[in-house]
Design an enzyme around this catalytic site. Sequence first.
Site, PDB file in Angstrom:
ATOM      1  CD  GLU A  33      -2.524   1.702   0.103  1.00  0.00           C
ATOM      2  OE1 GLU A  33      -3.316   0.907  -0.410  1.00  0.00           O
ATOM      3  OE2 GLU A  33      -2.295   2.841  -0.394  1.00  0.00           O
ATOM      4  N   GLY A  38      -7.112   1.014   2.917  1.00  0.00           N
ATOM      5  CA  GLY A  38      -8.554   1.094   2.644  1.00  0.00           C
ATOM      6  C   GLY A  38      -8.872   1.853   1.368  1.00  0.00           C
ATOM      7  N   GLY A  39      -7.878   2.564   0.831  1.00  0.00           N
ATOM      8  CA  GLY A  39      -8.045   3.212  -0.468  1.00  0.00           C
ATOM      9  C   GLY A  39      -9.147   4.256  -0.521  1.00  0.00           C
ATOM     10  CB  THR A  40     -11.132   5.377  -3.462  1.00  0.00           C
ATOM     11  OG1 THR A  40      -9.973   5.271  -4.280  1.00  0.00           O
ATOM     12  CG2 THR A  40     -11.940   6.582  -3.866  1.00  0.00           C
ATOM     13  CB  CYS A  41     -14.325   2.658  -0.377  1.00  0.00           C
ATOM     14  SG  CYS A  41     -15.811   2.409   0.586  1.00  0.00           S
ATOM     15  CG  HIS A 440     -48.815  -0.094   7.046  1.00  0.00           C
ATOM     16  ND1 HIS A 440     -48.869   0.810   6.008  1.00  0.00           N
ATOM     17  CD2 HIS A 440     -49.359   0.510   8.126  1.00  0.00           C
ATOM     18  CE1 HIS A 440     -49.455   1.917   6.457  1.00  0.00           C
ATOM     19  NE2 HIS A 440     -49.755   1.762   7.734  1.00  0.00           N
TER      20      HIS A 440
HETATM   21  C1  LIG Z   1     -16.237  10.854  -3.790  1.00  0.00           C
HETATM   22  C2  LIG Z   1     -16.508   9.396  -4.058  1.00  0.00           C
HETATM   23  C3  LIG Z   1     -17.620   8.803  -3.507  1.00  0.00           C
HETATM   24  C4  LIG Z   1     -17.869   7.455  -3.734  1.00  0.00           C
HETATM   25  N1  LIG Z   1     -18.994   6.910  -3.193  1.00  0.00           N
HETATM   26  C5  LIG Z   1     -19.266   5.609  -3.411  1.00  0.00           C
HETATM   27  C6  LIG Z   1     -20.414   5.003  -2.833  1.00  0.00           C
HETATM   28  O1  LIG Z   1     -21.185   5.638  -2.130  1.00  0.00           O
HETATM   29  N2  LIG Z   1     -20.627   3.682  -3.061  1.00  0.00           N
HETATM   30  C7  LIG Z   1     -19.770   2.934  -3.837  1.00  0.00           C
HETATM   31  O2  LIG Z   1     -20.008   1.748  -4.006  1.00  0.00           O
HETATM   32  N3  LIG Z   1     -18.683   3.485  -4.408  1.00  0.00           N
HETATM   33  C8  LIG Z   1     -18.410   4.798  -4.210  1.00  0.00           C
HETATM   34  N4  LIG Z   1     -17.273   5.344  -4.759  1.00  0.00           N
HETATM   35  C9  LIG Z   1     -16.378   4.485  -5.550  1.00  0.00           C
HETATM   36  C10 LIG Z   1     -15.509   3.612  -4.623  1.00  0.00           C
HETATM   37  O3  LIG Z   1     -14.848   4.458  -3.705  1.00  0.00           O
HETATM   38  C11 LIG Z   1     -14.508   2.773  -5.398  1.00  0.00           C
HETATM   39  O4  LIG Z   1     -15.169   2.131  -6.433  1.00  0.00           O
HETATM   40  C12 LIG Z   1     -13.912   1.757  -4.438  1.00  0.00           C
HETATM   41  O5  LIG Z   1     -13.096   2.418  -3.504  1.00  0.00           O
HETATM   42  C13 LIG Z   1     -13.179   0.614  -5.117  1.00  0.00           C
HETATM   43  O6  LIG Z   1     -11.868   0.852  -5.188  1.00  0.00           O
HETATM   44  P1  LIG Z   1     -10.766  -0.234  -5.497  1.00  0.00           P
HETATM   45  O7  LIG Z   1     -10.904  -1.473  -4.682  1.00  0.00           O
HETATM   46  O8  LIG Z   1     -10.696  -0.383  -6.942  1.00  0.00           O
HETATM   47  O9  LIG Z   1      -9.451   0.541  -5.020  1.00  0.00           O
HETATM   48  P2  LIG Z   1      -9.227   1.815  -4.148  1.00  0.00           P
HETATM   49  O10 LIG Z   1     -10.158   1.887  -3.015  1.00  0.00           O
HETATM   50  O11 LIG Z   1      -9.123   2.998  -5.020  1.00  0.00           O
HETATM   51  O12 LIG Z   1      -7.800   1.494  -3.521  1.00  0.00           O
HETATM   52  C14 LIG Z   1      -6.650   1.349  -4.279  1.00  0.00           C
HETATM   53  C15 LIG Z   1      -5.468   1.388  -3.336  1.00  0.00           C
HETATM   54  O13 LIG Z   1      -4.299   1.083  -4.051  1.00  0.00           O
HETATM   55  C16 LIG Z   1      -3.263   1.931  -3.638  1.00  0.00           C
HETATM   56  N5  LIG Z   1      -2.286   1.990  -4.723  1.00  0.00           N
HETATM   57  C17 LIG Z   1      -2.466   2.511  -5.968  1.00  0.00           C
HETATM   58  N6  LIG Z   1      -1.362   2.327  -6.702  1.00  0.00           N
HETATM   59  C18 LIG Z   1      -0.470   1.677  -5.934  1.00  0.00           C
HETATM   60  C19 LIG Z   1       0.839   1.223  -6.151  1.00  0.00           C
HETATM   61  N7  LIG Z   1       1.426   1.352  -7.326  1.00  0.00           N
HETATM   62  N8  LIG Z   1       1.473   0.606  -5.119  1.00  0.00           N
HETATM   63  C20 LIG Z   1       0.863   0.447  -3.905  1.00  0.00           C
HETATM   64  N9  LIG Z   1      -0.380   0.857  -3.661  1.00  0.00           N
HETATM   65  C21 LIG Z   1      -1.052   1.466  -4.676  1.00  0.00           C
HETATM   66  C22 LIG Z   1      -3.942   3.242  -3.358  1.00  0.00           C
HETATM   67  O14 LIG Z   1      -3.186   4.043  -2.480  1.00  0.00           O
HETATM   68  C23 LIG Z   1      -5.245   2.768  -2.726  1.00  0.00           C
HETATM   69  O15 LIG Z   1      -5.121   2.663  -1.336  1.00  0.00           O
HETATM   70  C24 LIG Z   1     -16.986   6.691  -4.534  1.00  0.00           C
HETATM   71  C25 LIG Z   1     -15.834   7.273  -5.078  1.00  0.00           C
HETATM   72  C26 LIG Z   1     -15.598   8.612  -4.836  1.00  0.00           C
HETATM   73  C27 LIG Z   1     -14.364   9.231  -5.433  1.00  0.00           C
END
Ligand SMILES: Cc1cc2nc3c(=O)[nH]c(=O)nc-3n(C[C@H](O)[C@H](O)[C@H](O)COP(=O)(O)OP(=O)(O)OC[C@H]3O[C@@H](n4cnc5c(N)ncnc54)[C@H](O)[C@@H]3O)c2cc1C
Length: 458
Positions: A33, A38-41, A440
């Site tokens: 990582e 936990g990334g984006t979500c 209901h």
């Molecule tokens: C504002 C916003 C609101 C959202 N709301 C919703 C919602 O309500 N419901 C929903 O289902 N989805 C929602 N989404 C979409 C959802 O967040 C993503 O689809 C979800 O996080 C899936 O991500 P993922 O598993 O592909 O990877 P991500 O969660 O993006 O994680 C990828 C991880 O990989 C890491 N990484 C990247 N490149 C490298 C590398 N080269 N080496 C090491 N680590 C790396 C990153 O740092 C990150 O931690 C939302 C998105 C945004 C932007």
Amino acid sequence: MPAYDAIIIGTGQSGPALARRLVAAGRKVAIIERKLFGGTCVNTGCTPTKTLAASAYAAHVARRAGDYGIRIEGSVNVDMKAVKARKDAVVAVFRDGLERSLKSLQGCTVYQGHGRFVADKKVAVNGSELAADQIFINVGARAAIPPISGLDQVPYLTNSSMMDVDFLPQHLVILGGSYIGLEFAQAYRRFGSEVTVIELGPRLISREDEDVSQAIAAFLKEEGINVRVGSKIIGVEKRGSSITAKIESTGRLSQIAGTHVLVATGRRPNTDKLGLDKAGIATDARGYIVVDDQLRTNIPGIWAMGDCNGRGAFTHTSWNDFEIVAANLLDNDPRRVSDRIMAYALYTDPPLGRAGMTEAEVRKTGKPALISTMAMTDVMRAYERGETKGLMKIIVDRGSKQILGAAFLGLEGDEVIHCVIDIMYAKAPYTVIQRAMHIHPTVSELIPTMMDELMPLQ
Ligand SMILES: Cc1cc2nc3c(=O)[nH]c(=O)nc-3n(C[C@H](O)[C@H](O)[C@H](O)COP(=O)(O)OP(=O)(O)OC[C@H]3O[C@@H](n4cnc5c(N)ncnc54)[C@H](O)[C@@H]3O)c2cc1C
């Protein structure tokens, strides 16, 4: 060179779950990582935006308290520092919990750094090279920055930098009227900002049916959000303390001056600095990793899961990717991406829950179909709650009687949609739900009634 059975790049929604399954199966796993566990979500997507929306809802209800017979003396004030602190605390629970659980997972080594392929079965991180026969890519996506003249000269915000905002932007100009832009738009309007949404397409969230899109635009406008559709941004410029967007709409030029600009015009995969060429992994024209129905890349032993494979853009699609990969690899269960029914929600208030095809998509197929729609003003539960905005719509295949799609824009629409999703997975006819006795007073109790009222789709 440290050797593993499996390397996982990224701790998004599929990587950590797969790490747990792999170590439980006796595999030696490395997970990498580069930033936030936990990334984006967890950090910049679902969790923080829904936490902010909850604060915004509280402000909205407080302002409407009189509608419910509740008197609040004085005005409703939003403390943005406290709003951000609450959001940070909720995010920290999930991020830190995940980090702790991965670091204490026996059989799993955590590397904190940027992972990059140096060969098809080798990944470099922090100056070391790791080797494994199986590699899983879960690197996610980030905000795409459109090539708008002057944008690189102004301090624009994205969904990531919005997470640091602990003040009230006086006038937030949002570029992009789709899912992410609209959630921020309503939340910040409710916090007290002036908000303008600029959308290139002829209507907001143009992937949805026109009636749904119009209903959303109507309640956002009613809350005082300035919606500019059919508007092309031709340039952005900083003038003193304001940022001006120059817009062209039906051949006419105009300007909107705000204090802050949020770019919400789409996403791009984090595949550009991953050394994919060193491993020979194929991507499409937009950088998404090409995968088959079981999420295998073109290189044997390498899989791509989550947003980076372009097969979904949601937390639940990424989680489902984990389930598909784990089932195929560990359970001898040939699950496939094509088995899933697309479903998602837009978290405005009221929310939109969606499953399957839109009405427009069904019409394009030319299939004989039945449709039922109901305004939320016909739902008693919505009346009781004083939240009657929106509509519900279900479309059914006339021959098979199976549900083709549904859109529930209204109170609890993100929950009610699951009535339909499960029937769709069961491939059961709509008559099953029509004969079910629902509770209901709920919104869901109207779903059997809607089935009674199906009419031919003209
Ligand atoms: C504002 C916003 C609101 C959202 N709301 C919703 C919602 O309500 N419901 C929903 O289902 N989805 C929602 N989404 C979409 C959802 O967040 C993503 O689809 C979800 O996080 C899936 O991500 P993922 O598993 O592909 O990877 P991500 O969660 O993006 O994680 C990828 C991880 O990989 C890491 N990484 C990247 N490149 C490298 C590398 N080269 N080496 C090491 N680590 C790396 C990153 O740092 C990150 O931690 C939302 C998105 C945004 C932007």
